[in-house]
Design an enzyme around this catalytic site. Structure first.
Site, PDB file in Angstrom:
ATOM      1  N   GLY A  10      50.928   8.110  12.062  1.00 44.79           N
ATOM      2  CA  GLY A  10      51.289   6.705  12.229  1.00 44.79           C
ATOM      3  C   GLY A  10      52.058   6.430  13.506  1.00 44.79           C
ATOM      4  O   GLY A  10      52.666   5.366  13.642  1.00 44.79           O
ATOM      5  N   GLY A  47      50.075   0.084   8.256  1.00 43.08           N
ATOM      6  CA  GLY A  47      51.185   1.025   8.138  1.00 43.08           C
ATOM      7  C   GLY A  47      52.540   0.351   8.164  1.00 43.08           C
ATOM      8  O   GLY A  47      53.372   0.566   7.271  1.00 43.08           O
ATOM      9  N   GLU A  77      49.147   3.334  18.107  1.00 45.44           N
ATOM     10  CA  GLU A  77      48.626   2.028  17.740  1.00 45.44           C
ATOM     11  C   GLU A  77      47.401   2.249  16.829  1.00 45.44           C
ATOM     12  O   GLU A  77      46.830   3.342  16.799  1.00 45.44           O
ATOM     13  CB  GLU A  77      48.211   1.248  18.992  1.00 45.44           C
ATOM     14  CG  GLU A  77      49.373   0.829  19.871  1.00 45.44           C
ATOM     15  CD  GLU A  77      50.290  -0.154  19.189  1.00 45.44           C
ATOM     16  OE1 GLU A  77      49.811  -1.212  18.732  1.00 45.44           O
ATOM     17  OE2 GLU A  77      51.500   0.136  19.092  1.00 45.44           O
ATOM     18  N   GLY A  90      56.687   5.137  14.889  1.00 41.76           N
ATOM     19  CA  GLY A  90      56.734   5.433  13.453  1.00 41.76           C
ATOM     20  C   GLY A  90      56.826   4.156  12.648  1.00 41.76           C
ATOM     21  O   GLY A  90      57.564   3.231  13.001  1.00 41.76           O
ATOM     22  N   LYS A 136      55.115  -3.765  26.681  1.00 43.74           N
ATOM     23  CA  LYS A 136      56.566  -3.631  26.486  1.00 43.74           C
ATOM     24  C   LYS A 136      57.315  -3.926  27.783  1.00 43.74           C
ATOM     25  O   LYS A 136      58.342  -4.612  27.777  1.00 43.74           O
ATOM     26  CB  LYS A 136      56.895  -2.219  25.997  1.00 43.74           C
ATOM     27  CG  LYS A 136      56.337  -1.888  24.623  1.00 43.74           C
ATOM     28  CD  LYS A 136      56.582  -0.422  24.265  1.00 43.74           C
ATOM     29  CE  LYS A 136      55.933  -0.039  22.949  1.00 43.74           C
ATOM     30  NZ  LYS A 136      56.099   1.380  22.618  1.00 43.74           N
TER      31      LYS A 136
END
Length: 835
Positions: free
Chosen positions: A670, A477, A673, A801, A688
C-alpha cells in the site's frame, strides 16, 4: 413519612410489581415504619374498563368477556407473585370484584346507558385489583403490608369523572387511618367516595393527586412519583433526541410545563404538595439508580448561562380569532368573550390580544373548537349583524410551543433568541403570549412545524455536542483505513453520536443514509467494497448532490479517492457549508484557476479546506509552511525527497533487491499510488512540489515544473502487463545504484524549489546532502527561509502508507469537529451542553 406513588407502567405485570416491591423495600429500610404507597391500575386496565362500560350498552357478552380477561390477567399476576393458596383473601377479593364488575356491566346493559356515576364505579376496579397485588408482593418479601381502599380515605363532591376533593375531611380520614394501622399501607390511587358513599374518580392521572393528599395529611418529608421516564425532561425526547432530565425545578416551572404538554405529573397534584411545603421527586421505576427530578418551592438560582428550564409543546390545538373595528376602545368585550366560553365549558390554553384591541385570539383543544365558535357567535350576534365584528374564525392543526424558566425573568434577549431561531429556520409564528411574570414565552405554530420548532428552540438554549456528518469518497486502501479508525474512535471514545457517516461512494456505487451508516459493519477494504456494492445504489451524482446539500449542521466531505472528477463537487459543497478534507492531490495540483476557485469558495463560505494529507501523509509539512508564511517569513529554498515509495525502492535496491520485485512488494504493502506509474513518472512528486510551492506563494502552473522521471514507465496497457515488463529495467537501475555507491554517494529522487524554479530528478547525493541516508518510507522536507537560513528547518518521517495517510485525514476531520464546538460556544456564550 415518605410517600411513593407508582403509575400504571410500573404496575404493568408481576415482574414490574416485584420490581416496585424491591424499590419500596429499599425505601422502607431507609425510613423504618414511615413509608406509604399509592398505586395506579395495571397499565391498560383503565382503558379496558372504559371500553367494557361502553360495550355494555350494546353487547353485554363482549363486555363481560373483556372483564373476564382482566380478571384472568390479575389472577396470573398473583400466581407469579405469591405461592398458590398463600393469599386466600386476595383470591377471594378478586373473585368478589369480578362478580361485582359483571353485575355492574349487566346493570348498564339493562338501562342501556352508562351514567358518570356508574362509569366511575366501573373504573374503580383497576386500582382495587392492583393494590392487593403489591401488598402481597411486599409480604412475600418479608415486609408487613396491607392494601387500603382510598374510597374510605379520600372524600369528594359528586362531580363524577373529575370529583373535587374535600381536603379538610380527607386529611382527618387519612390521619385517623394511619394512626390505627401498622406496616406499609398500599393505597388505591385515582378513586375516592362522595359524602353519600358513592364511588368517584378524581381525574385521569389522579393517582398522583392521591399521593399528594396522603403526603399533605401526614406531613411527609417527600412525595416520590415513580413513572417510566428519568424525571421531567427538558423537552419531549420523541421530538428532541438530545433532551435530558432536569435535576431540579420549581413548582411554578412544573405547573407551566405540565400545562403545555409535559404530562409527567397530574397538575392538580402540585397544589396540596406545595401548600404543605413538601418537595416532589419524579423517578423512573425502570432506572431506579437515576436521581430523577426534584421539584421545590424555589429552585437554586438559575445559572447565568441557563435561563430556560425546558421546552414543552401541545401537539394539537385550534386557534380561534375574533376581530373587528367594533372592539377597539369598547369596554367589556374580553369579559363577554371569556364569560361565553366559560358558560360553554371551554378551557382556554393561551390568549393573545393586539395592542390596538382590534383582535383577540386564543388556543383551545380541538374538541372544544366548535363549541367555542358557536358560543362566541351567539354572544356577539348583534355586533356581527351591525358589521362591528366579524364571524369567529377557527384555524385547526396548530401547535403551542412554550419556553419555560424562572431564569428568564428580567433577562434581556430571551425572546430575541427564541424568535431569531424560529425565523432562521423558516418557522412562522401565528400567535404569541408572555405573562408579566416572564416565566413563560408561548407561541402558536403550524402543527407541521411543531417538532422543528421545539428542536431549534431547545438547541438555542441547550446546545448539544455538535454532531459532525461525514461523507467519504473512496473506499480503497486509505478510505478503508479511515473507516477503521473512525470505528475505533467511536467504540473507544463514545464518539458515535458525534461522528456520523451519512454518505459513502466510489466510482460505481453510492450509499446515503441520513440516520448514519454503521461504522462497525466491516473492518477491511474488501468488505467495505462489498458492503457498498450490497447496500449502495448505482451512482447518481445529481441525487448525491441533493442529499448532501440538504444536510444541516457541521459537515465534512472527505476525499480519499484518486479521482479527477470531484473538483466541481468540492466547490459546490464548500458553498453549501461543507468543510472539505482531502488526501487527493489532483484537485490541488491542477491549474492555478482551479486552486484559486477552491480557496475563494472556502473563504466565501467560511468553512475549512484541508489538504494537509496530500503532502507528506501525516507529517506536519503544509501546516508548518503555512504558519511560517502567515507569520511573515519567506521561503528561499525547498529541497527534499517527497516520495516514501521511491525512498523504499532505492533502499531495497541498495540492499540487492531487483527494482521490479521491490516495486511489486511496495504496491502490495500500500506504499504506491493505485497506479504505480504515477510514482515512477515523478508525477506524484511533482504534484506535491506544486502544492508546496503554491502554499508558499509561488504562482506555478503544472507545466512550470522541470520533471525528470524516476524511470520511464513501460507503455503497458494495464497493471498486469506492467508487472511483466518491469524486469527489463532492473539491470540499468542496479548499475546506477552501484555507480553512485562507488563514489560514496546514494541515489535520491530530489525535488527542489528555489528562486521560482522547480525541478525534480534522480540525483547522486553525498553525505552532506539532507536527503542522504533516508530509509524506510520516510519523506524529508528541508525548508530554508529568511528566518531559517543558517540551519534549514527539516521535517522527516513516514510519508507513505494507508494508515498514516488515513490518520492525517482523521486529524482533519477532528479539526472540523473542534471548529464546530468553538462556533457553538461563540454563538451560545456561557451555555454549555448538558452533562
Amino acid at each position: 413519612m415518605l410517600v411513593l406513588k407508582f403509575g400504571g407502567t410500573s404496575m404493568r405485570d408481576a415482574e414490574r410489581i416485584q420490581r416496585v416491591a424491591s424499590i419500596v423495600a429499599a425505601e422502607a429500610r431507609r425510613n423504618p415504619g414511615a413509608v406509604a404507597v399509592v398505586v395506579s391500575a395495571m397499565s391498560g386496565v383503565t382503558d379496558d374498563l372504559v371500553r367494557a362500560a361502553e360495550l355494555a350498552t350494546r353487547d353485554l357478552a363482549m363486555a363481560q368477556e373483556l372483564a373476564s380477561r382482566l380478571a384472568e390477567r390479575h389472577r396470573q399476576a398473583l400466581a407469579a407473585i405469591a405461592p398458590a393458596g398463600s393469599e386466600p383473601a386476595i383470591e377471594a377479593g378478586q373473585a368478589a370484584a369480578l362478580g361485582e364488575l359483571v353485575e355492574t356491566l349487566r346493570g348498564i346493559s339493562l338501562l342501556d346507558e352508562c351514567s358518570p356515576r356508574t362509569r366511575d364505579r366501573v373504573l374503580s376496579f383497576g386500582e382495587r385489583l392492583s393494590a392487593p397485588l403489591l401488598a402481597a408482593s411486599l409480604r412475600h418479601d418479608g415486609l408487613e403490608a396491607e392494601d387500603a381502599d382510598a374510597r374510605a380515605l379520600i372524600r369528594t363532591d359528586s362531580r363524577f369523572g373529575n370529583a373535587q376533593v374535600d381536603q379538610a375531611a380527607t386529611g382527618e380520614l387519612l390521619r385517623a387511618h394511619f394512626a390505627s394501622r401498622r406496616g406499609i399501607q398500599v393505597i388505591t390511587g385515582f378513586i375516592a367516595s362522595s359524602q353519600r358513599g358513592e364511588t368517584t374518580t378524581i381525574g385521569r392521572g389522579g393517582s398522583d393527586l392521591t399521593a399528594a393528599l396522603v403526603g399533605a395529611a401526614l406531613d411527609a418529608s417527600e412525595i416520590q412519583i415513580w413513572t417510566d421516564v428519568d424525571g421531567v425532561m427538558s423537552a419531549d425526547p420523541r421530538l428532541v433526541p438530545e433532551a435530558f432530565s432536569l435535576p431540579v425545578l420549581s413548582f411554578e416551572e412544573l405547573l407551566e410545563m405540565s400545562h403545555f404538554g409535559a404530562k409527567v405529573v397530574f397538575p392538580p397534584t402540585l397544589l396540596p404538595a406545595r401548600q404543605a411545603g413538601i418537595p416532589l421527586s419524579i423517578r423512573n421505576t425502570l432506572n431506579p439508580s437515576h436521581p430523577g427530578s426534584r421539584v421545590l418551592e424555589q429552585r437554586p438560582v438559575a445559572s447565568p448561562g441557563r435561563p430556560v428550564t425546558g421546552i414543552a409543546s401541545i401537539h394539537r390545538v385550534s386557534l380561534v380569532l375574533l376581530e373587528g373595528n367594533g372592539m377597539a376602545g369598547v369596554p367589556g368585550i374580553a369579559g363577554r368573550l371569556f364569560a361565553a366560553l366559560a358558560r360553554a365549558e371551554v378551557s382556554v390554553i393561551l390568549i393573545s390580544q393586539a395592542s390596538s384591541a382590534h383582535s383577540i385570539c386564543f388556543a383551545v383543544s380541538p374538541d372544544h373548537a366548535e363549541r367555542a365558535r358557536i358560543a362566541i357567535a351567539e354572544e356577539f350576534a348583534l355586533e356581527h349583524r351591525l358589521g362591528q365584528l366579524g364571524e369567529p374564525v377557527v384555524e385547526h392543526h396548530q401547535s403551542v410551543v412554550a419556553v419555560v424558566g424562572e431564569g428568564m425573568r428580567r433577562r434581556p434577549g430571551i425572546s430575541g433568541r427564541v424568535f431569531g431561531q424560529l425565523g432562521r429556520h423558516g418557522i412562522s409564528v401565528r400567535a404569541i403570549a408572555q405573562g408579566s411574570s416572564e416565566l413563560n414565552i408561548s407561541v402558536v405554530v403550524d402543527g407541521r412545524d411543531e417538532g422543528a420548532a421545539v428542536r431549534v428552540v431547545h438547541r438555542a438554549f441547550f446546545p448539544a455536542e455538535p454532531r459532525l456528518e461525514i461523507c467519504l469518497a473512496g473506499v480503497g486502501g486509505v478510505g478503508a483505513a479511515l473507516l477503521r479508525q473512525l470505528a475505533e474512535r467511536a467504540a473507544d471514545r463514545d464518539e458515535s453520536p458525534r461522528l456520523r457517516l451519512i454518505a459513502l461512494f466510489n466510482r460505481g456505487r453510492q450509499w446515503c443514509d441520513r440516520e448514519g451508516i454503521d461504522l462497525a459493519l466491516a473492518n477491511d477494504s474488501g468488505s467495505w467494497r462489498a458492503r457498498l456494492e450490497e447496500r449502495g445504489e448505482a451512482n447518481d451524482r445529481e441525487a448525491l448532490r441533493r442529499f448532501l446539500t440538504a444536510s444541516d449542521g457541521p459537515r465534512v466531505f472527505v476525499d480519499a479517492s484518486a479521482s479527477t472528477e470531484l473538483e466541481p463537487l468540492y466547490e459546490e459543497l464548500l458553498l453549501a457549508g461543507w468543510a472539505v478534507v482531502s488526501v487527493n492531490k489532483l484537485p490541488f495540483s491542477g491549474t492555478l484557476a482551479t486552486w484559486d476557485r477552491l480557496h475563494a469558495a472556502s473563504a466565501r463560505a467560511g468553512v475549512g479546506l484541508d489538504y494537509a494529507a496530500t503532502v507528506g501523509a501525516g507529517l506536519p509539512v503544509l501546516r508548518t509552511l503555512r504558519s511560517l508564511v502567515d507569520a511573515g517569513d519567506r521561503l528561499l529554498r525547498l529541497e527534499g525527497t517527497f516520495s516514501g515509495t521511491l525512498v523504499h525502492l532505492l533502499a531495497a535496491m541498495r540492499a540487492g533487491e531487483p527494482f521490479s520485485a521491490a516495486l511489486r512488494q511496495a504496491h502490495r504493502a500500500g506504499y504506491t499510488e493505485p497506479d504505480p506509474r504515477e510514482d515512477l513518472s515523478g508525477r506524484d512528486v511533482a504534484r506535491k512540489l506544486l502544492i508546496l510551492a503554491r502554499e508558499a506563494g509561488a504562482r506555478l502552473e503544472p507545466g512550470d515544473i522541470e520533471l525528470v522521471p524516476f524511470v520511464e514507465p513501460p507503455p503497458a496497457q494495464d497493471l498486469e502487463e506492467l508487472w511483466q515488463e518491469l524486469p527489463a529495467l532492473d539491470a540499468e537501475l542496479a548499475r546506477q545504484i552501484d555507480a553512485a555507491s562507488d563514489q560514496g554517494r546514494e541515489l535520491a529522487y530530489v525535488a527542489r524549489l528555489e528562486a521560482g524554479h522547480a525541478r525534480i530528478a534522480l540525483e547522486a547525493v553525498d553525505s552532506s546532502h539532507p536527503c542522504f541516508g533516508i530509509t524506510g518510507t520516510d519523506n524529508l522536507f528541508a525548508l530554508t527561509t529568511s528566518r531559517y537560513q543558517a540551519s534549514p528547518l527539516r521535517i522527516r518521517g513516514p510519508g507513505a502508507g494507508v494508515d498514516v495517510t488515513a490518520a492525517a485525514a482523521l486529524a482533519g476531520i477532528l479539526r472540523v469537529q473542534d471548529l464546530a464546538r468553538e462556533s457553538q460556544r461563540s454563538q451560545h456564550g456561557a451555555d454549555a451542553p448538558p452533562a
